[in-house]
Write an enzyme that holds these catalytic residues in place. Structure first.
Site, PDB file in Angstrom:
ATOM      1  N   ASN A   1       0.832  -1.206   0.000  1.00 56.80           N
ATOM      2  CA  ASN A   1       0.000   0.000   0.000  1.00 56.80           C
ATOM      3  C   ASN A   1       0.869   1.259   0.000  1.00 56.80           C
ATOM      4  OD1 ASN A   1      -2.320  -1.541   0.112  1.00 56.80           O
ATOM      5  ND2 ASN A   1      -2.665  -1.228   2.300  1.00 56.80           N
TER       6      ASN A   1
ATOM      7  N   ARG B   1     -10.718  -3.515 -14.695  1.00 55.55           N
ATOM      8  CA  ARG B   1      -9.560  -4.353 -14.352  1.00 55.55           C
ATOM      9  C   ARG B   1      -9.968  -5.808 -14.536  1.00 55.55           C
ATOM     10  NH1 ARG B   1      -6.089  -0.849 -11.623  1.00 55.55           N
ATOM     11  NH2 ARG B   1      -7.078   0.769 -10.364  1.00 55.55           N
TER      12      ARG B   1
ATOM     13  N   ARG C   1      -5.338   2.778 -13.433  1.00 48.60           N
ATOM     14  CA  ARG C   1      -3.958   2.913 -12.954  1.00 48.60           C
ATOM     15  C   ARG C   1      -3.323   1.568 -12.592  1.00 48.60           C
ATOM     16  NH1 ARG C   1      -4.514   6.607  -9.001  1.00 48.60           N
ATOM     17  NH2 ARG C   1      -3.927   8.373 -10.278  1.00 48.60           N
TER      18      ARG C   1
ATOM     19  N   HIS D   1     -15.601   3.747 -15.000  1.00 49.65           N
ATOM     20  CA  HIS D   1     -15.390   2.905 -13.827  1.00 49.65           C
ATOM     21  C   HIS D   1     -16.622   2.060 -13.501  1.00 49.65           C
ATOM     22  CE1 HIS D   1     -14.679   2.318  -9.351  1.00 49.65           C
ATOM     23  NE2 HIS D   1     -13.517   1.940  -9.849  1.00 49.65           N
TER      24      HIS D   1
ATOM     25  N   TYR E   1     -11.920  -9.647  -2.835  1.00 55.28           N
ATOM     26  CA  TYR E   1     -12.664  -8.412  -2.599  1.00 55.28           C
ATOM     27  C   TYR E   1     -14.133  -8.746  -2.315  1.00 55.28           C
ATOM     28  CZ  TYR E   1      -8.874  -5.698  -4.859  1.00 55.28           C
ATOM     29  OH  TYR E   1      -7.674  -5.123  -5.199  1.00 55.28           O
TER      30      TYR E   1
ATOM     31  N   ARG F   1     -14.145   1.847   4.392  1.00 57.04           N
ATOM     32  CA  ARG F   1     -12.911   1.084   4.553  1.00 57.04           C
ATOM     33  C   ARG F   1     -11.676   1.971   4.629  1.00 57.04           C
ATOM     34  NH1 ARG F   1     -11.669  -0.975  -0.435  1.00 57.04           N
ATOM     35  NH2 ARG F   1      -9.786   0.255  -0.616  1.00 57.04           N
TER      36      ARG F   1
ATOM     37  N   HIS G   1     -14.999  -3.889  -0.479  1.00 58.15           N
ATOM     38  CA  HIS G   1     -15.017  -3.126  -1.728  1.00 58.15           C
ATOM     39  C   HIS G   1     -16.420  -2.727  -2.178  1.00 58.15           C
ATOM     40  CE1 HIS G   1     -14.210  -2.601  -6.174  1.00 58.15           C
ATOM     41  NE2 HIS G   1     -13.189  -1.939  -5.656  1.00 58.15           N
TER      42      HIS G   1
END
Length: 713
Positions: free
Chosen positions: A56, A385, A415, A445, A478, A574, A602
């Site tokens: 992270n 993704r 990203r 997204h 997730y 979160r 998530h």
């Protein structure tokens, strides 16, 4: 409920009511690190969380710290939500990061390494090895490591080499054995094609011994410079600015421009330099000057650099007793168990899935079945993704090969997944799919799939909407929710979404969906304001919002107003939270909690009491400026009473979690949720897992054909 009426909304503009975004993220990573410190977690799980905290941190430096430096270099003057300049933010962040890194290594050195030794794993220092162990590592160097290494000397004819982003290197000061007293610098990259952890052969009854690759190289570094004496050597590592800067309006070919920028990512401005504590001052000075890093960007590390290697230790075989032993499978979804055509099953009613507790395999099968169904005419899907060997990509390519109309929006600007997405985009194009590369200036997204099917009574549209990506790999780690529906209103909206993405069509209105960047923010604000009106009227008024992050000032200000009017607001966030909970006269009625567990939380789920007629929504969007104003996102309602019960169960259990939840106090600090001495321990993720396991057993008893895939906690 007591109302605290503010006279003017402007009262909520004071920066003291907000937390800086970057410092809030650091608080989140502190919560991750606290799991590495928690004695209730098995040892290998603690190693895993320490590794995650390091991973992270790498991304935080490459993106967020880099962004702050960019703002300073551009003389950016605008204050952030908490009233801080970019320089003030960078200074505060770096100060906090130095403290954080010291805490990481205190946990490693004082707690985890001793526990590893107690449990039969000895982390050796290569410099201290003797006898057969020393012979082994030296021979290993000669046979496996030496042929791969490329030592790079620096002198008048050989400039300082380009040091790759996140690469581990060893710097050395050298002096010719015969000749002048001049000191030369050299560096060698620790090869990432070789394993970082090397096992030392031991007797069967002895402990497992390991040594790190860079220590073996350091021990034998004199073999790389035969005509020199090695005065000193030390590992070092850097992170670089990895944020892509793309002028989409000027780019003639977005795909080629992103490919070009990805290559530059390896050589961006150095943001952080990690060195081992005790590094020779002259050696450090040379490295720091060449990389142009400031003193506060140099991190002296008391231990091995780059703690992400601990995830490799987690996978060492023979130590399962040191890992979490939760449930081993995810439940199938009952509706999909009768073996009927998947489209017939969805036609009987909406289906809501909670991943990873319920298998993601049904989403994959939805696309795979559509690819081969002779009655399916078209498949349209957004991909943000995807996994490295995605079955969904394979199914889309197969659908195109079968003559179906396949339209895929691949977001090239996701990203750190840009390169992967470019590969898939090219493959899909070659297969005959119509590929869209997103919209200029916006990231797409949203997660949506539309299947258009010819049936006896005409054309029918099947839709899947989700809070998470179409990634079969991360779907095991997730937590997300997804909805299958063939309701005409959703089908019409889904068609409008893809027409908007592929062309210039903007619908005059929507049946069910709300989209960013044009409509979603206003929809959220309207829903909050409705609760305010219910509170004013003395009717039930409550908001429960579960998401990854919240830092949109206008939304936060509206929540403050709602709190002052008596609306009870419970936030399950979160990560980043710029809102301050329990501030007298501002957010008395707001609670904030964060759950950090085996799975990354998530899903985005929203509940509005609505005067006693609750409304439930799920979304791809967090309440952040980027999501609500600079991305294509979707908010969708869940209207089926049974599915609403399922969402309520998720929210209610997470609000009761007293084992993995951290709660924000009025000072903006998170503390572990309090539990009375005799109170039942509630770990929401474990309970969801236990429920899934029980559901699997019940369905298995009912139908021997049940497919129960391994989850791998």
């Amino acid at each position: 409920m007591k109302k605290i009426i503010k006279s003017d909304k402007e009262n909520f503009d004071d920066p003291k009511y907000y937390i800086n975004r970057e410092l809030s993220w650091l608080q989140f990573n502190e919560r991750v690190l606290s799991e590495a410190e928690d004695k209730d977690n098995p040892l290998f799980e603690r190693l895993k969380f320490l590794s995650i905290s390091a991973s992270n941190l790498d991304e935080f430096f490459m993106v967020r710290v880099a962004s702050l430096k960019d703002m300073i270099n551009a003389d950016y003057k605008k204050l952030d939500i908490a009233g801080m300049t970019a320089s003030e933010q960078l200074s505060s962040v770096l100060d906090a990061l130095h403290v954080f890194v010291k805490k990481q290594y205190n946990i490693l050195n004082k707690k985890l390494i001793p526990l590893l030794t107690e449990n039969g794993i000895v982390v050796c220092d290569a410099a201290d090895l003797t006898g057969k162990e020393a012979e082994f590592v030296d021979r290993y160097f000669d046979e496996y490591i030496y042929p791969v290494l490329t030592p790079m000397a620096v002198d008048s004819s050989r400039p300082f080499p380009l040091i790759r982003n996140k690469s581990l290197n060893i710097g050395a000061l050298l002096k010719k054995k015969e000749g002048k007293d001049d000191v030369d610098f050299a560096t060698v990259q620790v090869p990432d094609v070789l394993p970082r952890i090397i096992n030392i052969p031991v007797q069967d009854d002895g402990p497992k011994k390991i040594v790190l690759l860079e220590q073996i190289i350091q021990r034998n570094i004199d073999k790389l410079f035969l005509n020199y004496d090695v005065i000193t050597s030390s590992p070092y590592r850097i992170e670089r600015n990895a944020d892509l800067s793309i002028d989409e309006d000027e780019a003639e070919d977005l795909l080629k421009e992103i490919e070009k920028q990805i290559k530059r990512r390896q050589w961006g401005q150095a943001i952080r330099l990690e060195v081992e504590s005790g590094i020779n001052k002259k050696l450090l000075s040379i490295i720091a000057q060449e990389l142009l890093v400031d003193d506060n960007e140099i991190f002296n590390i008391d231990g091995p650099l780059d703690l992400t290697f601990l995830m490799k230790m987690y996978k060492i075989e023979g130590f399962d007793h040191l890992k979490e032993h939760g449930y081993k499978s995810s439940a199938p979804v009952k509706q999909f168990m009768d073996g009927d055509n998947i489209f017939d099953i969805i036609s009987r009613g909406d289906i809501l899935m909670h991943h990873p507790y319920e298998t993601f395999e049904n989403v994959v099968k939805f696309v795979e079945n559509a690819a081969v169904d002779p009655d399916v005419l078209a498949i349209k899907q957004t991909l943000y993704r995807v996994s490295g060997n995605s079955p969904i990509i394979a199914a889309l390519a197969k659908a195109a090969d079968n003559g179906k109309q396949v339209t895929v929006l691949v977001e090239l600007k996701a990203r750190f997944d840009e390169e992967n997405n470019i590969v898939w985009a090219k493959m899909l194009e070659k297969a005959g799919c119509h590929v869209i590369y997103g919209l200029v200036g916006l990231k797409t997204h949203c997660k949506i799939t539309l299947v258009v099917r010819r049936e006896e009574d005409g054309i029918k549209r099947y839709v899947h909407l989700a809070t998470g990506n179409y990634n079969d790999s991360t779907a095991k780690q997730y937590t997300d929710v997804g909805l299958f529906t063939c309701a005409p209103a959703f089908g019409e909206d889904a068609t409008a979404v893809f027409n908007m993405l592929s062309g210039y069509s903007e619908p005059l209105g929507w049946n069910k969906l709300s989209l960013a960047p044009l409509w979603l923010k206003d929809r959220i604000l309207d829903l909050i304001r409705k609760e305010e009106e219910h509170a004013k009227a003395g009717e039930p008024a409550r908001i429960i919002a579960k998401m990854n992050s919240i830092c949109h000032k206008e939304v936060i200000a509206e929540l403050y107003k709602a709190s002052c009017l008596g609306v009870k607001v419970d936030l399950i966030v979160r990560g980043i939270c710029c809102l301050r909970a329990k501030v007298p006269g501002v957010s008395d009625n707001i609670t904030v909690r964060s759950i950090v567990g085996n799975y990354l939380e998530h899903s985005r789920i929203f509940y509005f009491e609505n005067g006693g007629s609750p409304e439930y929504y799920c979304s791809s969007a967090d309440w952040m400026p980027r999501n609500l104003e600079r991305r294509v996102e979707i908010l969708f309602p869940v209207e089926n009473p049974e599915l609403r019960k399922k969402l309520w169960h998720i929210l209610d259990l997470e609000l009761k979690d007293n084992e993995k939840a951290h709660v924000m106090n009025k000072d903006g600090i998170y503390v572990k949720a309090k539990r009375n001495e005799n109170e039942e321990r509630i770990n929401s993720q474990k309970i969801f897992g236990d429920e899934a396991h029980e559901a699997s057993k019940v369905l298995s008893a009912q139908n021997s054909r049940v497919f129960v895939p391994e989850m791998g906690i």
